[in-house]
Design an enzyme around this catalytic site. Structure first.
Site, PDB file in Angstrom:
ATOM      1  N   SER A   1      -7.463   8.305   5.698  1.00 15.67           N
ATOM      2  CA  SER A   1      -6.391   7.815   4.831  1.00 15.67           C
ATOM      3  C   SER A   1      -6.759   7.832   3.356  1.00 15.67           C
ATOM      4  O   SER A   1      -5.883   7.723   2.494  1.00 15.67           O
ATOM      5  CB  SER A   1      -5.997   6.397   5.239  1.00 15.67           C
TER       6      SER A   1
ATOM      7  N   ARG B   1      -6.732   3.799  -2.388  1.00 11.67           N
ATOM      8  CA  ARG B   1      -6.885   5.086  -1.689  1.00 11.67           C
ATOM      9  C   ARG B   1      -6.594   6.229  -2.643  1.00 11.67           C
ATOM     10  O   ARG B   1      -5.788   6.109  -3.560  1.00 11.67           O
ATOM     11  CB  ARG B   1      -5.927   5.173  -0.488  1.00 11.67           C
TER      12      ARG B   1
ATOM     13  N   LYS C   1      -2.677  -8.552   1.102  1.00  7.32           N
ATOM     14  CA  LYS C   1      -4.068  -8.436   1.522  1.00  7.32           C
ATOM     15  C   LYS C   1      -4.753  -9.729   1.100  1.00  7.32           C
ATOM     16  O   LYS C   1      -4.702 -10.098  -0.072  1.00  7.32           O
ATOM     17  CB  LYS C   1      -4.734  -7.218   0.869  1.00  7.32           C
TER      18      LYS C   1
ATOM     19  N   SER D   1       0.814  -1.211   0.000  1.00  5.36           N
ATOM     20  CA  SER D   1       0.000   0.000   0.000  1.00  5.36           C
ATOM     21  C   SER D   1       0.850   1.265   0.000  1.00  5.36           C
ATOM     22  O   SER D   1       1.574   1.537  -0.939  1.00  5.36           O
ATOM     23  CB  SER D   1      -0.966  -0.025   1.190  1.00  5.36           C
TER      24      SER D   1
END
Length: 477
Positions: A324, A244, A112, A102
Protein backbone atom coordinates in the site's frame (compact mmCIF):
# COMPACT_ATOMS: atom_id res chain seq x y z
CA UNK A 1 -25.16 5.21 21.97
CA UNK A 2 -26.35 3.48 18.83
CA UNK A 3 -23.52 3.49 16.31
CA UNK A 4 -22.51 1.36 13.33
CA UNK A 5 -20.26 -1.33 14.87
CA UNK A 6 -18.41 -1.86 11.58
CA UNK A 7 -16.72 1.55 11.73
CA UNK A 8 -14.57 0.17 14.56
CA UNK A 9 -11.98 -1.66 12.53
CA UNK A 10 -8.89 -3.64 13.47
CA UNK A 11 -6.63 -0.67 14.09
CA UNK A 12 -8.59 2.51 13.47
CA UNK A 13 -12.10 3.96 13.13
CA UNK A 14 -13.47 4.76 9.70
CA UNK A 15 -16.96 5.45 8.31
CA UNK A 16 -19.14 7.55 6.03
CA UNK A 17 -19.74 11.15 7.06
CA UNK A 18 -23.37 11.94 8.05
CA UNK A 19 -24.25 8.24 7.83
CA UNK A 20 -21.86 6.54 10.26
CA UNK A 21 -20.28 9.64 11.77
CA UNK A 22 -21.58 13.03 12.84
CA UNK A 23 -20.29 15.50 15.43
CA UNK A 24 -22.32 13.96 18.28
CA UNK A 25 -20.94 10.49 17.58
CA UNK A 26 -17.45 11.86 17.11
CA UNK A 27 -17.60 13.66 20.46
CA UNK A 28 -18.68 10.39 22.06
CA UNK A 29 -15.71 8.64 20.45
CA UNK A 30 -13.49 11.40 21.86
CA UNK A 31 -14.94 10.79 25.33
CA UNK A 32 -14.30 7.06 24.94
CA UNK A 33 -10.71 7.68 23.87
CA UNK A 34 -10.21 10.08 26.81
CA UNK A 35 -11.58 7.41 29.15
CA UNK A 36 -9.28 4.86 27.53
CA UNK A 37 -6.30 7.19 28.13
CA UNK A 38 -7.25 8.02 31.71
CA UNK A 39 -7.29 4.32 32.53
CA UNK A 40 -3.68 4.15 31.29
CA UNK A 41 -2.64 7.34 33.14
CA UNK A 42 -2.03 9.21 29.88
CA UNK A 43 -3.07 12.80 30.50
CA UNK A 44 -2.33 14.62 27.24
CA UNK A 45 -2.46 14.08 23.50
CA UNK A 46 -1.45 15.59 20.18
CA UNK A 47 -4.39 16.26 17.86
CA UNK A 48 -4.15 16.67 14.07
CA UNK A 49 -6.41 16.48 11.03
CA UNK A 50 -6.19 16.00 7.28
CA UNK A 51 -7.76 18.25 4.64
CA UNK A 52 -11.15 16.51 4.24
CA UNK A 53 -14.19 18.77 4.32
CA UNK A 54 -15.43 17.23 7.56
CA UNK A 55 -12.10 17.05 9.35
CA UNK A 56 -12.13 20.45 11.07
CA UNK A 57 -15.57 20.01 12.64
CA UNK A 58 -14.76 16.41 13.56
CA UNK A 59 -11.46 17.40 15.16
CA UNK A 60 -13.22 20.06 17.24
CA UNK A 61 -15.89 17.57 18.34
CA UNK A 62 -13.31 14.89 19.14
CA UNK A 63 -11.21 17.37 21.12
CA UNK A 64 -14.27 18.39 23.15
CA UNK A 65 -14.85 14.77 24.04
CA UNK A 66 -11.25 14.18 25.08
CA UNK A 67 -11.09 17.44 27.06
CA UNK A 68 -14.23 16.47 29.03
CA UNK A 69 -12.13 13.68 30.55
CA UNK A 70 -9.60 16.19 31.85
CA UNK A 71 -7.06 15.33 29.13
CA UNK A 72 -4.91 18.21 27.82
CA UNK A 73 -4.64 18.60 24.04
CA UNK A 74 -1.95 20.10 21.82
CA UNK A 75 -3.70 20.93 18.56
CA UNK A 76 -1.27 21.01 15.61
CA UNK A 77 -4.06 21.63 13.10
CA UNK A 78 -4.01 20.51 9.47
CA UNK A 79 -1.07 18.16 9.12
CA UNK A 80 0.17 14.84 7.78
CA UNK A 81 -0.19 11.73 9.92
CA UNK A 82 3.58 11.46 10.39
CA UNK A 83 3.53 14.95 11.88
CA UNK A 84 1.09 13.74 14.54
CA UNK A 85 3.52 10.93 15.38
CA UNK A 86 6.40 13.41 15.40
CA UNK A 87 4.34 15.62 17.71
CA UNK A 88 4.21 12.79 20.22
CA UNK A 89 7.99 12.98 20.54
CA UNK A 90 8.02 16.76 20.39
CA UNK A 91 5.57 17.06 23.29
CA UNK A 92 6.46 13.75 25.00
CA UNK A 93 3.09 12.04 25.10
CA UNK A 94 1.88 8.54 24.24
CA UNK A 95 -1.50 9.95 23.21
CA UNK A 96 -2.42 11.19 19.77
CA UNK A 97 -5.28 11.42 17.29
CA UNK A 98 -5.19 11.89 13.54
CA UNK A 99 -8.56 12.74 12.01
CA UNK A 100 -8.37 11.05 8.60
CA UNK A 101 -9.77 8.33 6.39
CA UNK A 102 -6.46 7.92 4.57
CA UNK A 103 -7.10 6.59 1.05
CA UNK A 104 -10.89 6.29 1.35
CA UNK A 105 -13.07 8.60 -0.78
CA UNK A 106 -13.82 12.20 0.22
CA UNK A 107 -17.09 11.39 2.03
CA UNK A 108 -15.37 9.07 4.51
CA UNK A 109 -13.57 10.09 7.66
CA UNK A 110 -12.12 8.46 10.73
CA UNK A 111 -9.48 8.39 13.44
CA UNK A 112 -6.03 6.93 14.00
CA UNK A 113 -5.53 6.77 17.75
CA UNK A 114 -2.16 6.77 19.48
CA UNK A 115 -1.35 4.25 22.19
CA UNK A 116 2.40 4.73 22.42
CA UNK A 117 5.10 6.63 20.56
CA UNK A 118 4.58 5.98 16.82
CA UNK A 119 2.05 3.25 17.69
CA UNK A 120 -1.69 3.12 17.09
CA UNK A 121 -4.49 1.05 18.58
CA UNK A 122 -4.82 -2.62 17.73
CA UNK A 123 -7.94 -4.83 17.59
CA UNK A 124 -8.40 -5.18 21.36
CA UNK A 125 -7.99 -1.46 22.03
CA UNK A 126 -10.41 -0.50 19.23
CA UNK A 127 -13.02 -2.89 20.62
CA UNK A 128 -12.53 -1.43 24.09
CA UNK A 129 -13.25 2.05 22.73
CA UNK A 130 -16.27 0.70 20.83
CA UNK A 131 -17.75 -0.74 24.01
CA UNK A 132 -17.23 2.53 25.85
CA UNK A 133 -19.10 4.40 23.10
CA UNK A 134 -21.96 1.89 22.95
CA UNK A 135 -22.39 1.85 26.75
CA UNK A 136 -21.69 5.59 27.10
CA UNK A 137 -19.42 4.77 29.99
CA UNK A 138 -17.22 7.86 30.08
CA UNK A 139 -14.82 9.25 32.67
CA UNK A 140 -15.57 12.86 33.61
CA UNK A 141 -12.62 14.99 34.62
CA UNK A 142 -12.74 17.29 37.63
CA UNK A 143 -11.74 20.07 35.26
CA UNK A 144 -11.78 20.34 31.50
CA UNK A 145 -8.56 19.56 29.73
CA UNK A 146 -6.71 22.52 28.24
CA UNK A 147 -6.56 22.88 24.45
CA UNK A 148 -3.51 24.75 23.14
CA UNK A 149 -2.42 25.34 19.56
CA UNK A 150 1.06 24.63 18.23
CA UNK A 151 2.75 24.96 14.86
CA UNK A 152 5.33 22.19 14.47
CA UNK A 153 5.86 22.47 10.72
CA UNK A 154 9.39 23.86 10.96
CA UNK A 155 10.40 21.41 13.69
CA UNK A 156 9.17 18.49 11.57
CA UNK A 157 10.89 19.71 8.41
CA UNK A 158 14.21 20.25 10.18
CA UNK A 159 14.01 16.81 11.74
CA UNK A 160 13.35 15.10 8.39
CA UNK A 161 16.02 17.02 6.51
CA UNK A 162 18.74 16.44 9.10
CA UNK A 163 18.44 12.68 8.40
CA UNK A 164 19.02 12.99 4.62
CA UNK A 165 22.02 13.92 2.46
CA UNK A 166 21.50 14.20 -1.31
CA UNK A 167 24.66 14.22 -3.41
CA UNK A 168 22.97 15.67 -6.48
CA UNK A 169 19.98 17.74 -7.48
CA UNK A 170 16.90 15.85 -8.70
CA UNK A 171 14.03 17.01 -10.85
CA UNK A 172 10.90 15.58 -9.28
CA UNK A 173 7.18 15.69 -10.00
CA UNK A 174 4.94 15.87 -6.92
CA UNK A 175 1.25 15.10 -7.41
CA UNK A 176 -0.62 15.56 -4.13
CA UNK A 177 -3.99 14.91 -5.77
CA UNK A 178 -5.35 17.81 -3.69
CA UNK A 179 -4.52 16.04 -0.43
CA UNK A 180 -2.86 17.41 2.70
CA UNK A 181 0.66 16.69 1.42
CA UNK A 182 0.45 19.69 -0.91
CA UNK A 183 0.95 21.91 2.14
CA UNK A 184 4.30 20.36 2.98
CA UNK A 185 6.06 18.01 0.57
CA UNK A 186 6.88 20.38 -2.31
CA UNK A 187 8.59 22.74 0.14
CA UNK A 188 10.44 19.92 1.88
CA UNK A 189 11.78 18.48 -1.38
CA UNK A 190 12.92 21.94 -2.50
CA UNK A 191 14.71 22.50 0.78
CA UNK A 192 16.40 19.13 0.27
CA UNK A 193 17.81 20.53 -2.99
CA UNK A 194 15.31 19.26 -5.57
CA UNK A 195 13.68 21.01 -8.49
CA UNK A 196 9.96 20.39 -7.96
CA UNK A 197 7.19 20.34 -10.54
CA UNK A 198 3.91 20.64 -8.66
CA UNK A 199 0.73 18.90 -9.81
CA UNK A 200 -2.54 19.30 -7.91
CA UNK A 201 -0.77 20.52 -4.78
CA UNK A 202 -3.58 22.96 -3.96
CA UNK A 203 -5.54 21.43 -1.10
CA UNK A 204 -9.21 20.63 -1.77
CA UNK A 205 -10.96 18.28 0.65
CA UNK A 206 -13.58 17.33 -1.93
CA UNK A 207 -10.80 15.58 -3.94
CA UNK A 208 -12.03 16.87 -7.34
CA UNK A 209 -9.49 14.73 -9.24
CA UNK A 210 -10.48 11.58 -7.35
CA UNK A 211 -9.20 9.99 -4.17
CA UNK A 212 -5.47 10.41 -3.45
CA UNK A 213 -4.39 6.77 -3.54
CA UNK A 214 -0.96 5.56 -4.73
CA UNK A 215 -2.36 2.05 -5.31
CA UNK A 216 -4.77 3.33 -8.00
CA UNK A 217 -3.44 2.65 -11.51
CA UNK A 218 -5.14 5.77 -12.87
CA UNK A 219 -3.38 7.97 -10.32
CA UNK A 220 -0.03 6.36 -11.06
CA UNK A 221 -0.38 6.43 -14.85
CA UNK A 222 -1.26 10.11 -14.72
CA UNK A 223 1.86 10.73 -12.63
CA UNK A 224 3.93 8.79 -15.16
CA UNK A 225 2.74 11.09 -17.96
CA UNK A 226 3.81 14.15 -15.99
CA UNK A 227 7.26 12.67 -15.40
CA UNK A 228 7.75 12.09 -19.13
CA UNK A 229 6.33 15.49 -20.09
CA UNK A 230 8.78 17.23 -17.76
CA UNK A 231 11.75 14.92 -18.37
CA UNK A 232 11.91 14.40 -14.60
CA UNK A 233 14.07 11.98 -12.64
CA UNK A 234 11.20 10.60 -10.57
CA UNK A 235 7.55 11.22 -9.70
CA UNK A 236 5.95 11.04 -6.25
CA UNK A 237 2.31 10.85 -5.20
CA UNK A 238 0.72 10.36 -1.80
CA UNK A 239 -2.46 9.38 -0.05
CA UNK A 240 -4.69 11.96 1.60
CA UNK A 241 -2.87 12.10 4.93
CA UNK A 242 0.68 11.61 3.65
CA UNK A 243 1.88 8.51 5.46
CA UNK A 244 1.82 6.49 2.20
CA UNK A 245 3.56 7.23 -1.07
CA UNK A 246 3.98 5.87 -4.58
CA UNK A 247 6.46 6.65 -7.35
CA UNK A 248 7.33 6.19 -11.00
CA UNK A 249 10.79 6.07 -12.53
CA UNK A 250 12.51 8.33 -15.05
CA UNK A 251 11.17 6.22 -17.95
CA UNK A 252 7.62 6.76 -16.78
CA UNK A 253 7.23 3.21 -15.49
CA UNK A 254 4.74 2.69 -12.69
CA UNK A 255 6.40 0.87 -9.79
CA UNK A 256 4.04 -0.83 -7.38
CA UNK A 257 5.17 -0.35 -3.84
CA UNK A 258 6.19 -3.93 -3.16
CA UNK A 259 9.12 -3.17 -5.50
CA UNK A 260 9.85 -0.16 -3.28
CA UNK A 261 9.92 -2.54 -0.30
CA UNK A 262 12.57 -4.57 -2.15
CA UNK A 263 14.60 -1.44 -2.93
CA UNK A 264 14.59 -0.22 0.65
CA UNK A 265 15.33 -3.74 1.94
CA UNK A 266 18.45 -3.94 -0.23
CA UNK A 267 19.59 -0.51 0.88
CA UNK A 268 19.23 -1.50 4.53
CA UNK A 269 20.94 -4.87 4.05
CA UNK A 270 23.93 -3.30 2.30
CA UNK A 271 24.63 -1.51 5.57
CA UNK A 272 23.26 -4.02 8.06
CA UNK A 273 23.77 -7.57 6.74
CA UNK A 274 21.65 -10.23 8.39
CA UNK A 275 18.88 -7.83 9.37
CA UNK A 276 15.25 -8.88 9.57
CA UNK A 277 12.91 -7.28 7.05
CA UNK A 278 9.12 -7.30 7.56
CA UNK A 279 6.73 -7.24 4.59
CA UNK A 280 3.07 -8.08 4.13
CA UNK A 281 1.26 -10.89 2.33
CA UNK A 282 0.32 -8.70 -0.64
CA UNK A 283 3.95 -8.23 -1.69
CA UNK A 284 5.57 -9.76 -4.77
CA UNK A 285 7.99 -12.69 -4.51
CA UNK A 286 10.68 -10.21 -5.53
CA UNK A 287 10.77 -8.94 -1.94
CA UNK A 288 11.67 -12.31 -0.43
CA UNK A 289 14.24 -13.03 -3.16
CA UNK A 290 15.96 -9.66 -2.78
CA UNK A 291 16.10 -10.02 1.01
CA UNK A 292 17.59 -13.51 0.78
CA UNK A 293 20.04 -12.58 -1.99
CA UNK A 294 21.32 -9.73 0.15
CA UNK A 295 21.77 -11.81 3.30
CA UNK A 296 18.65 -10.70 5.16
CA UNK A 297 15.92 -12.55 7.01
CA UNK A 298 12.51 -12.20 5.29
CA UNK A 299 9.48 -12.20 7.59
CA UNK A 300 6.07 -12.13 5.91
CA UNK A 301 3.27 -10.74 8.06
CA UNK A 302 -0.35 -9.68 7.98
CA UNK A 303 -1.54 -6.57 6.14
CA UNK A 304 -2.02 -3.34 8.12
CA UNK A 305 0.26 -0.55 9.28
CA UNK A 306 -0.44 -1.20 12.96
CA UNK A 307 0.37 -4.91 12.60
CA UNK A 308 3.58 -4.28 10.63
CA UNK A 309 4.78 -1.68 13.13
CA UNK A 310 4.11 -4.05 16.02
CA UNK A 311 5.96 -6.87 14.24
CA UNK A 312 8.94 -4.61 13.54
CA UNK A 313 9.12 -3.79 17.25
CA UNK A 314 8.74 -7.45 18.25
CA UNK A 315 11.48 -8.64 15.86
CA UNK A 316 13.68 -5.57 16.36
CA UNK A 317 13.74 -5.25 12.57
CA UNK A 318 15.34 -2.24 10.90
CA UNK A 319 12.76 -1.93 8.14
CA UNK A 320 9.28 -3.01 7.11
CA UNK A 321 7.00 -2.15 4.23
CA UNK A 322 3.67 -2.79 2.58
CA UNK A 323 2.29 -2.88 -0.96
CA UNK A 324 0.00 0.00 0.00
CA UNK A 325 2.99 2.35 0.36
CA UNK A 326 3.54 2.31 4.13
CA UNK A 327 7.30 2.23 4.79
CA UNK A 328 8.81 1.97 8.27
CA UNK A 329 12.47 2.89 8.84
CA UNK A 330 13.89 2.01 12.24
CA UNK A 331 17.57 2.60 11.42
CA UNK A 332 17.64 6.39 11.27
CA UNK A 333 14.05 7.40 11.93
CA UNK A 334 11.24 6.87 14.41
CA UNK A 335 9.95 3.65 12.85
CA UNK A 336 6.51 4.94 11.86
CA UNK A 337 5.16 5.31 8.33
CA UNK A 338 6.18 8.59 6.73
CA UNK A 339 5.69 9.09 2.98
CA UNK A 340 7.80 12.25 3.01
CA UNK A 341 10.82 10.58 4.58
CA UNK A 342 10.43 7.56 2.27
CA UNK A 343 10.55 9.89 -0.74
CA UNK A 344 13.78 11.41 0.47
CA UNK A 345 15.28 8.01 1.30
CA UNK A 346 14.86 6.73 -2.25
CA UNK A 347 16.52 9.90 -3.58
CA UNK A 348 19.36 9.54 -1.08
CA UNK A 349 19.96 5.93 -2.12
CA UNK A 350 20.02 6.85 -5.81
CA UNK A 351 22.44 9.70 -5.14
CA UNK A 352 24.74 7.40 -3.14
CA UNK A 353 24.74 4.82 -5.94
CA UNK A 354 25.06 7.43 -8.65
CA UNK A 355 22.43 5.73 -10.81
CA UNK A 356 18.97 6.43 -12.19
CA UNK A 357 15.94 4.78 -10.66
CA UNK A 358 15.26 2.94 -13.93
CA UNK A 359 18.77 1.41 -13.85
CA UNK A 360 18.23 0.30 -10.26
CA UNK A 361 14.89 -1.32 -11.08
CA UNK A 362 16.45 -3.23 -13.97
CA UNK A 363 18.68 -5.04 -11.45
CA UNK A 364 15.70 -6.75 -9.79
CA UNK A 365 13.97 -10.02 -10.80
CA UNK A 366 11.22 -9.45 -13.37
CA UNK A 367 7.58 -10.37 -12.79
CA UNK A 368 4.39 -9.32 -14.54
CA UNK A 369 2.27 -8.04 -11.70
CA UNK A 370 -1.23 -6.75 -11.18
CA UNK A 371 -1.85 -3.69 -9.04
CA UNK A 372 -3.71 -4.05 -5.78
CA UNK A 373 -7.30 -4.73 -6.85
CA UNK A 374 -10.15 -3.68 -4.56
CA UNK A 375 -13.72 -4.93 -5.03
CA UNK A 376 -16.70 -4.09 -2.84
CA UNK A 377 -18.06 -6.69 -0.42
CA UNK A 378 -20.32 -5.94 2.57
CA UNK A 379 -18.62 -5.84 5.97
CA UNK A 380 -21.03 -8.40 7.37
CA UNK A 381 -20.25 -10.85 4.56
CA UNK A 382 -16.63 -10.28 3.54
CA UNK A 383 -15.03 -12.57 6.15
CA UNK A 384 -17.18 -15.56 5.23
CA UNK A 385 -16.70 -14.84 1.53
CA UNK A 386 -12.93 -15.04 1.93
CA UNK A 387 -13.24 -18.24 3.97
CA UNK A 388 -15.38 -19.82 1.24
CA UNK A 389 -13.08 -18.51 -1.45
CA UNK A 390 -10.05 -19.93 0.37
CA UNK A 391 -11.50 -23.46 0.40
CA UNK A 392 -11.76 -23.48 -3.40
CA UNK A 393 -8.44 -21.69 -3.74
CA UNK A 394 -6.56 -24.32 -1.73
CA UNK A 395 -8.29 -27.13 -3.64
CA UNK A 396 -7.39 -25.63 -7.01
CA UNK A 397 -3.71 -25.07 -6.10
CA UNK A 398 -2.75 -28.09 -3.99
CA UNK A 399 0.89 -27.87 -5.02
CA UNK A 400 1.30 -24.26 -3.97
CA UNK A 401 2.74 -22.99 -0.70
CA UNK A 402 -0.26 -21.61 1.20
CA UNK A 403 -0.06 -18.75 3.69
CA UNK A 404 -3.18 -18.10 5.78
CA UNK A 405 -4.20 -17.76 9.41
CA UNK A 406 -2.71 -21.17 10.16
CA UNK A 407 0.68 -19.68 9.29
CA UNK A 408 0.19 -16.06 10.39
CA UNK A 409 -2.16 -15.78 13.40
CA UNK A 410 -5.07 -13.47 12.65
CA UNK A 411 -4.29 -13.24 8.93
CA UNK A 412 -7.26 -12.00 6.93
CA UNK A 413 -6.80 -13.88 3.67
CA UNK A 414 -5.09 -16.65 1.78
CA UNK A 415 -1.96 -16.51 -0.40
CA UNK A 416 -0.58 -19.13 -2.78
CA UNK A 417 3.09 -19.04 -3.80
CA UNK A 418 4.08 -20.84 -7.01
CA UNK A 419 7.48 -21.37 -8.58
CA UNK A 420 6.76 -18.42 -10.87
CA UNK A 421 4.68 -15.98 -8.86
CA UNK A 422 1.87 -15.70 -6.37
CA UNK A 423 -1.82 -14.94 -5.90
CA UNK A 424 -3.58 -13.56 -2.83
CA UNK A 425 -7.16 -12.82 -1.76
CA UNK A 426 -7.99 -11.02 1.49
CA UNK A 427 -10.66 -8.89 3.10
CA UNK A 428 -9.82 -5.33 4.04
CA UNK A 429 -9.54 -3.99 7.56
CA UNK A 430 -10.30 -0.46 6.29
CA UNK A 431 -13.67 -0.89 4.61
CA UNK A 432 -16.26 -3.16 3.00
CA UNK A 433 -14.10 -4.60 0.23
CA UNK A 434 -11.69 -7.37 -0.71
CA UNK A 435 -8.16 -6.93 -2.04
CA UNK A 436 -6.51 -9.16 -4.62
CA UNK A 437 -3.09 -9.31 -6.25
CA UNK A 438 -1.43 -11.80 -8.58
CA UNK A 439 1.76 -12.12 -10.64
CA UNK A 440 3.65 -14.41 -12.98
CA UNK A 441 6.91 -14.49 -14.92
CA UNK A 442 5.34 -15.23 -18.30
CA UNK A 443 2.56 -13.25 -19.93
CA UNK A 444 0.58 -16.38 -20.81
CA UNK A 445 0.59 -17.57 -17.19
CA UNK A 446 -0.29 -14.07 -16.01
CA UNK A 447 -3.33 -14.10 -18.28
CA UNK A 448 -4.36 -17.51 -16.94
CA UNK A 449 -4.19 -16.18 -13.40
CA UNK A 450 -6.08 -13.06 -14.40
CA UNK A 451 -8.86 -15.24 -15.81
CA UNK A 452 -8.87 -17.38 -12.67
CA UNK A 453 -9.28 -14.29 -10.48
CA UNK A 454 -12.00 -12.96 -12.77
CA UNK A 455 -13.93 -16.26 -12.65
CA UNK A 456 -13.49 -16.53 -8.89
CA UNK A 457 -14.85 -13.05 -8.23
CA UNK A 458 -17.79 -13.47 -10.60
CA UNK A 459 -18.61 -16.71 -8.79
CA UNK A 460 -19.58 -14.86 -5.61
CA UNK A 461 -22.82 -12.82 -5.81
CA UNK A 462 -21.73 -10.83 -2.74
CA UNK A 463 -19.18 -8.92 -4.83
CA UNK A 464 -20.07 -5.29 -5.56
CA UNK A 465 -18.63 -4.30 -8.94
CA UNK A 466 -19.79 -0.69 -8.88
CA UNK A 467 -18.79 1.05 -5.67
CA UNK A 468 -16.71 4.12 -4.82
CA UNK A 469 -14.29 1.90 -2.90
CA UNK A 470 -13.48 -0.23 -5.97
CA UNK A 471 -9.98 0.28 -7.40
CA UNK A 472 -8.30 -1.23 -10.45
CA UNK A 473 -11.23 -3.46 -11.41
CA UNK A 474 -10.33 -2.99 -15.09
CA UNK A 475 -7.73 -5.70 -14.54
CA UNK A 476 -10.38 -8.37 -13.87
CA UNK A 477 -13.56 -7.21 -15.64
Amino acid sequence: MKINPYIFRNYDIRGIVDTDLDCAKVEAIGKAYGTFLEKRKIHDIVSARDSRLSSLSFQEAFNRGVASCGIDIVNIGEAMTQMMYFGQYRFQTNGGVMVTASHNPWNFNGFKLGIGFSQTTGPEEVQEIKQLVENEYFFVGKTLGKISNADIKEDYIRDVLKRIRLKRKYKVVVDSHHGTTGLYNPEILRRAGCEVIEVRTNVDGSFPAGTPDPTDARVMEDLAKKVLENNADIGFTYDGDGDRMGFVDDRGRVLWNDIAVAIFAREILERFPGSKIIYNTLCTQVVRKVIEENGGVPIIWRVGHAFIKAKIAEERALFGGELSGHFFFADNAFGHDDGTYASLRILEYLSEKGIKLSDLIDQFPKYISSPEIKIGCPDEEKIQVVKNLAVKFKSDFKGAKITDDSVIPGDDGVRADFEDGMMVFRYSQNGPYLTIKFEAKEQSVFEERRQYVKNMLHGFPEMIWKDQLCVNLDFVK
